[in-house]
Design an enzyme around this catalytic site. Structure first.
Site, short mmCIF file in Angstrom:
data_model
loop_
_atom_site.label_atom_id
_atom_site.label_comp_id
_atom_site.label_asym_id
_atom_site.label_seq_id
_atom_site.Cartn_x
_atom_site.Cartn_y
_atom_site.Cartn_z
N GLN A 75 12.83 -14.57 9.40
CA GLN A 75 13.69 -14.71 10.59
C GLN A 75 14.00 -16.19 10.88
O GLN A 75 15.11 -16.52 11.30
CB GLN A 75 13.00 -14.05 11.79
N MET A 80 -0.40 6.59 -14.88
CA MET A 80 -0.88 7.70 -14.07
C MET A 80 0.31 8.50 -13.53
O MET A 80 0.40 9.70 -13.68
CB MET A 80 -1.68 7.18 -12.87
N GLU A 89 -9.04 -3.03 -8.33
CA GLU A 89 -7.58 -3.08 -8.24
C GLU A 89 -7.14 -3.41 -6.81
O GLU A 89 -6.26 -4.25 -6.60
CB GLU A 89 -7.03 -1.71 -8.66
N SER A 112 0.78 10.16 -5.43
CA SER A 112 -0.45 10.11 -4.64
C SER A 112 -1.41 11.23 -5.05
O SER A 112 -2.62 11.03 -5.10
CB SER A 112 -0.12 10.27 -3.16
N PHE A 170 7.46 4.79 -13.23
CA PHE A 170 7.03 3.59 -12.47
C PHE A 170 5.90 2.84 -13.19
O PHE A 170 4.98 2.35 -12.52
CB PHE A 170 6.53 3.98 -11.07
N ILE A 171 5.93 2.78 -14.50
CA ILE A 171 4.80 2.16 -15.20
C ILE A 171 5.02 0.66 -15.38
O ILE A 171 5.91 0.23 -16.13
CB ILE A 171 4.53 2.87 -16.55
N GLY A 203 -0.71 1.14 -5.97
CA GLY A 203 -2.16 0.93 -5.83
C GLY A 203 -2.77 1.92 -4.85
O GLY A 203 -3.85 1.69 -4.29
C1 LIG Z 1 6.97 -1.21 -8.55
C2 LIG Z 1 6.00 -0.09 -8.80
C3 LIG Z 1 5.03 -0.24 -9.77
C4 LIG Z 1 4.15 0.80 -10.06
N1 LIG Z 1 3.25 0.67 -11.09
C5 LIG Z 1 2.55 1.76 -11.48
C6 LIG Z 1 1.74 1.72 -12.68
O1 LIG Z 1 1.63 0.68 -13.36
N2 LIG Z 1 1.10 2.85 -13.06
C7 LIG Z 1 1.20 4.01 -12.35
O2 LIG Z 1 0.62 4.99 -12.76
N3 LIG Z 1 1.93 4.08 -11.21
C8 LIG Z 1 2.61 2.99 -10.77
N4 LIG Z 1 3.39 3.06 -9.64
C9 LIG Z 1 3.44 4.30 -8.90
C10 LIG Z 1 2.74 4.24 -7.55
O3 LIG Z 1 1.36 4.16 -7.72
C11 LIG Z 1 3.20 5.47 -6.76
O4 LIG Z 1 4.56 5.26 -6.42
C12 LIG Z 1 2.35 5.72 -5.54
O5 LIG Z 1 1.07 6.13 -5.90
C13 LIG Z 1 2.98 6.79 -4.63
O6 LIG Z 1 3.32 7.93 -5.36
P1 LIG Z 1 4.79 8.55 -5.21
O7 LIG Z 1 5.78 7.45 -5.40
O8 LIG Z 1 4.90 9.73 -6.09
O9 LIG Z 1 4.89 9.00 -3.71
P2 LIG Z 1 4.32 10.35 -3.07
O10 LIG Z 1 2.99 10.67 -3.62
O11 LIG Z 1 5.39 11.36 -3.15
O12 LIG Z 1 4.14 9.90 -1.56
C14 LIG Z 1 5.26 9.51 -0.76
C15 LIG Z 1 4.74 9.08 0.58
O13 LIG Z 1 4.16 10.20 1.22
C16 LIG Z 1 3.08 9.81 2.02
N5 LIG Z 1 1.87 10.51 1.59
C17 LIG Z 1 1.54 10.96 0.36
N6 LIG Z 1 0.35 11.56 0.37
C18 LIG Z 1 -0.11 11.52 1.64
C19 LIG Z 1 -1.29 11.98 2.30
N7 LIG Z 1 -2.28 12.60 1.63
N8 LIG Z 1 -1.39 11.76 3.64
C20 LIG Z 1 -0.42 11.14 4.32
N9 LIG Z 1 0.72 10.68 3.74
C21 LIG Z 1 0.87 10.86 2.43
C22 LIG Z 1 2.93 8.29 1.83
O14 LIG Z 1 3.61 7.62 2.86
C23 LIG Z 1 3.66 8.03 0.53
O15 LIG Z 1 4.17 6.72 0.45
C24 LIG Z 1 4.23 2.01 -9.31
C25 LIG Z 1 5.18 2.13 -8.30
C26 LIG Z 1 6.07 1.12 -8.05
C27 LIG Z 1 7.12 1.32 -7.00
#
Ligand SMILES: Cc1cc2nc3c(=O)[nH]c(=O)nc-3n(C[C@H](O)[C@H](O)[C@H](O)COP(=O)(O)OP(=O)(O)OC[C@H]3O[C@@H](n4cnc5c(N)ncnc54)[C@H](O)[C@@H]3O)c2cc1C
Length: 395
Positions: free
Chosen positions: A354, A141, A260, A148, A172-173, A381
């Site tokens: 700790q 995704m 999930e 997000s 990040f897949i 997730g």
């Molecule tokens: C180890 C790991 C494994 C992963 N595995 C997968 C996978 O298998 N498949 C896949 O598709 N993705 C995967 N991901 C991606 C993961 O789902 C995303 O990192 C997550 O959805 C957040 O997206 P972003 O990192 O782009 O952060 P952003 O969308 O940029 O968000 C950053 C921060 O902004 C804040 N924020 C965002 N939107 C809002 C809102 N509407 N209101 C308030 N605060 C908000 C939150 O605090 C958020 O943490 C993985 C990530 C990691 C680190």
């Protein structure tokens, strides 16, 4: 003060005689098999996998051979023919030994997409091979510019005759390195917002235009491969679209989120139970100022708080697992589980670490791994802020 303490390794969890009401004798036997597999095939190899940033590919086939993959997929599609509780047992057995290297959960989530939305031909094509470990599943995704906010995905899938042509990149897949089957979230119509999103399944083997990036260097969960994926005029048969028509991807993703999120939260509970067991064991044996750490009131009170949180989390997640099994787990309740349990998990890991003092900061001590591994639970997730949004919408 005594000598260097041993890294404690209590097997299983002995801090409570509470038993989940959803368990039965058959699941106990299934748990024995899962536990043997974890102890024999996973625990001894985990340090090496953390170093190399991925499990050995054979692990998937071994897990398939002993019936630990696709446990809740019907037997007619090659699955184990159990239900959500079997999947829960596998999650618990990994979590209770602090194992984060094996991406079976993502694999199961993809299998569920195929089961719930795939055509009969797709189910027969992919599910038996996923159950055996021949195909490793991944869900793509997230993109560099869309996490997000899933509607912002830029990956395109354009229909050309009997094929889709996919262009874009994902990041990040999980399971990216070994993935043989990827559910790619792509725009099939850029004019329609969420209704222009579809899931296109991609069998990756020998596929021109498909490329896997390096395993990303994370602060935790280092044995689990997380990669970038690149699609450059990547062609797949048009009948690998998931569902009968384009534009259903967003709804498909939303419908399966409770599954999930409940499993993610359960993994958090199991990890907390393990952390508490490790910490109790350590606090009883480590001496300072002529007494065990556990004799000090601060230790006893802090660990009483931890125990209270872990127990409440356990009872709540057990209710979710039962509801998941019965098909009654709604999105808001699953989001509550994900939010509260993973937030609590992070606090609990910090409190527990700790008590280990400087040893808790050493990789050799499992508590340090539990601490770093838990951090991402509040991010993936669906970030916990998104969970709050979802819960707030239900008020
Ligand atoms: C180890 C790991 C494994 C992963 N595995 C997968 C996978 O298998 N498949 C896949 O598709 N993705 C995967 N991901 C991606 C993961 O789902 C995303 O990192 C997550 O959805 C957040 O997206 P972003 O990192 O782009 O952060 P952003 O969308 O940029 O968000 C950053 C921060 O902004 C804040 N924020 C965002 N939107 C809002 C809102 N509407 N209101 C308030 N605060 C908000 C939150 O605090 C958020 O943490 C993985 C990530 C990691 C680190």
């Amino acid at each position: 003060m005594g000598g260097r303490p041993r890294p404690s390794e209590p097997r299983g969890v002995t801090v409570s005689d509470y038993r989940s009401a959803w368990l039965d004798d058959e699941l106990d036997l299934f748990r024995d098999a899962a536990r043997r597999f974890v102890e024999n095939e996973i625990v001894p190899n985990d340090p090496r996998w953390r170093e190399q940033h991925h499990v050995d590919r054979e692990l998937w086939n071994q897990a398939g051979a002993v019936g630990l993959l696709c446990t809740d997929i019907p037997a007619e599609y090659g699955g184990v023919g159990g239900d959500a509780r079997h999947e829960a047992v596998v999650v618990e057995e990994m979590g209770r030994r602090g194992i984060s290297s094996f991406g079976h959960m993502v694999h199961s989530i993809l299998a569920h997409y195929v089961l719930n939305y795939g055509s009969e031909a797709q189910k027969r094509n992919w599910l038996p091979r996923m159950a055996s470990g021949e195909l490793v599943g991944a869900i793509a995704m997230t993109e560099p510019g869309a996490g997000s906010d899933l509607q912002a995905v830029k990956t395109r899938a354009v229909r050309e005759g009997s094929e889709y042509v996919i262009n874009g990149s994902k990041t990040f897949i999980s399971n990216g390195l070994h993935a043989g089957l990827v559910g790619v979230v792509a725009k099939t119509d850029v004019t329609k917002g969420a209704k222009g999103i579809s899931i296109i399944m991609v069998e990756t083997k020998d596929r021109p235009g498909y490329r896997v990036g390096r395993a990303l260097d994370k602060i935790g969960q280092n044995g689990w491969d997380t990669t970038e994926l690149f699609f450059d005029d990547c062609r797949v048969p048009a009948d690998w679209l998931l569902g009968p028509a384009e534009g259903q991807g967003f709804v498909q993703l939303m419908r399966d989120l409770p599954y999930e999120r409940a499993l993610l939260a359960l993994g958090g509970v199991a990890a907390m139970e393990y952390a508490l067991a490790l910490t109790l064991d350590y606090a009883r044996s480590r001496k300072a100022f002529g007494q065990a750490l556990f004799e000090m009131q601060n230790t006893r009170f802090k660990l009483a708080d931890v125990k209270a949180q872990v127990h409440v989390a356990r009872v709540f997640i057990d209710d979710c697992i039962q509801k998941l099994k019965d098909g009654r787990l709604d999105t808001a309740t699953a989001s509550i589980a994900k939010l509260w349990i993973t937030d609590t998990q992070n606090k609990v890991m910090d409190e527990c670490l700790q008590f280990f003092g400087g040893y808790g900061y050493m990789k050799e001590y499992p508590i340090s791994q539990l601490y770093v591994d838990s951090r991402v639970q509040r991010i993936y997730g669906g970030a916990n802020e998104i969970m709050r949004e979802i819960i707030a919408r239900s008020l």
